[in-house]
Design a protein around this motif. Structure first.
Motif, short mmCIF file in Angstrom:
data_model
loop_
_atom_site.label_atom_id
_atom_site.label_comp_id
_atom_site.label_asym_id
_atom_site.label_seq_id
_atom_site.Cartn_x
_atom_site.Cartn_y
_atom_site.Cartn_z
N TYR A 1 32.55 -91.34 21.91
CA TYR A 1 33.02 -90.55 20.76
C TYR A 1 32.57 -89.09 20.89
O TYR A 1 33.35 -88.17 20.61
CB TYR A 1 32.51 -91.16 19.46
CG TYR A 1 33.04 -92.55 19.22
CD1 TYR A 1 34.34 -92.76 18.77
CD2 TYR A 1 32.24 -93.67 19.44
CE1 TYR A 1 34.85 -94.03 18.56
CE2 TYR A 1 32.74 -94.96 19.23
CZ TYR A 1 34.03 -95.13 18.80
OH TYR A 1 34.54 -96.40 18.59
N ASP B 1 38.52 -94.84 16.01
CA ASP B 1 39.30 -95.33 17.16
C ASP B 1 40.78 -94.94 17.05
O ASP B 1 41.49 -94.92 18.07
CB ASP B 1 39.17 -96.84 17.28
CG ASP B 1 37.83 -97.27 17.83
OD1 ASP B 1 37.14 -96.43 18.45
OD2 ASP B 1 37.45 -98.44 17.62
N THR C 1 26.78 -95.15 16.01
CA THR C 1 26.89 -96.21 17.02
C THR C 1 26.11 -95.92 18.29
O THR C 1 25.79 -96.84 19.04
CB THR C 1 28.36 -96.42 17.42
OG1 THR C 1 28.85 -95.24 18.08
CG2 THR C 1 29.23 -96.74 16.21
N ARG D 1 34.05 -96.84 12.43
CA ARG D 1 34.44 -96.97 13.83
C ARG D 1 35.92 -97.32 13.95
O ARG D 1 36.62 -96.78 14.83
CB ARG D 1 33.59 -98.04 14.52
CG ARG D 1 33.84 -98.13 16.01
CD ARG D 1 32.77 -98.93 16.70
NE ARG D 1 32.82 -98.75 18.16
CZ ARG D 1 31.78 -98.93 18.96
NH1 ARG D 1 30.60 -99.27 18.48
NH2 ARG D 1 31.92 -98.75 20.26
N THR E 1 30.73 -91.15 13.98
CA THR E 1 30.79 -92.43 14.65
C THR E 1 29.87 -92.46 15.85
O THR E 1 29.20 -93.47 16.12
CB THR E 1 32.24 -92.75 15.06
OG1 THR E 1 33.09 -92.62 13.92
CG2 THR E 1 32.35 -94.17 15.60
#
Length: 324
Positions: free
Chosen positions: A146, A107, A141, A103, A137
């Motif tokens: 994303y 980002d 998550t 993650r 990701t």
């Protein structure tokens, strides 16, 4: 009838795993990351083989300890994609700290297409780099930001998909580079692997991907390979492009966005590629690292390597495991 190679995908994958996927050097880069992923996938497929997880944990330990030091200021998406193994290592070890690393890296792509790192020149390499990181990701998550960022990005890229159904390398280099088209195929295949079936952009992305794959089939050599410049049969048969395109197609067969008519293309691709892999991991004709080039002749005359090569070996192990 052309004689088919007798090497099985699993035998090739095991052999390649001996020579690739054993380091993650600074700067972290996608070629070594894909190889690490390939070794983890091989063990998931064949649990009777030695588990590489402990070795890989040691290999990546310095990055897990300090993610902020993993990349330098001049690193970009090719480096970020070097973390594409993180979700698979988390799965094999039941250690979610690798998902935090995933993650953190995702980002770095930014929060919107406009404000993120995406190049306005529309380089096809980024299709893969973004898809493999943002897609993973999202899956790990469940955070739809994303998936939405990835879909938004890919839907803006078709300005460089041409009437012959091939992609330019980028706006500044309007040439049909082999590995460039392979990056595009691989990027869409990775995106479709992770985007949910009900995502509003999925149908359009499938159409674009199928259009491109159909264009590629028109230029597949009788050997099963694709060339350094896709639409120029006088250029050399290029290893990495063929591995990436083959992987993209067999992934689509396995996950259902390609139908069985593609199987003959995939088998021909594997036949051609596997004959160019020695028992010692040596590969034939892998185009060297290539950023956007100025002229078509620059692509035609670009050099290649024979022997051990991270670019080719990484994609070949993914292709071999997927074939199996």
């Amino acid at each position: 009838m052309r004689k088919h190679n007798l090497k099985s995908p699993i035998d090739v994958a095991i052999s390649l795993g001996t020579y690739y996927g054993h380091e993650l050097s600074r700067p972290v880069v996608y070629t070594q990351g894909v190889s690490l992923s390939g070794r983890l996938r091989l063990h998931e497929l064949r649990s009777d083989l030695p588990d590489p997880s402990s070795e890989i944990i040691e290999t990546v330990s310095e990055y897990l300890a300090d993610p902020s030091a993993m990349f330098s200021d001049d690193n970009g998406s090719a480096n970020f994609a070097g973390v594409c193994w993180a979700d698979e290592l988390a799965s094999s070890t039941d250690d979610d700290s690798y998902l935090d690393l995933l993650r953190f890296t995702a980002d770095l792509f930014g929060s919107t297409v406009e404000d993120g790192i995406f190049d306005s020149d529309v380089r096809v390499e980024d299709f893969f780099f973004a898809s493999t990181m943002l897609g993973r990701t999202f899956r790990s998550t469940g955070d739809s930001r994303y998936a939405d960022l990835l879909a938004d990005y890919l839907t803006t890229c078709d300005v460089t998909l041409q009437a012959n159904d091939l992609w330019w390398h980028c706006k500044a280099s309007p040439y049909f580079w082999g590995r460039g088209n392979a990056f595009a195929a691989l990027g869409f295949a990775e995106a479709l692997t992770y985007l949910p079936q009900d995502h509003p952009a999925r149908a359009a992305l499938v159409r674009t991907h199928l259009r491109h794959l159909s264009g590629l089939v028109n230029h597949q050599d009788e050997s099963g390979m694709w060339r350094q410049v896709v639409d120029m049969p006088e250029t050399f048969l290029e290893f990495s492009a063929t591995a990436m395109i083959g992987y993209s197609m067999v992934r689509g067969l396995r996950l259902g966005w390609l139908d069985d008519k593609w199987r003959v293309v995939v088998d021909r691709t594997w036949d051609g590629l596997s004959q160019r892999i020695s028992d010692h991991g040596e590969l034939k004709h892998v185009c060297v690292g290539t950023g956007p080039l100025t002229t078509l002749d620059d692509y035609i005359n670009r050099s290649y390597t024979d022997g051990l090569d991270d670019r080719g070996g990484a994609m070949a192990i993914w292709f071999a495991v997927e074939m199996e």
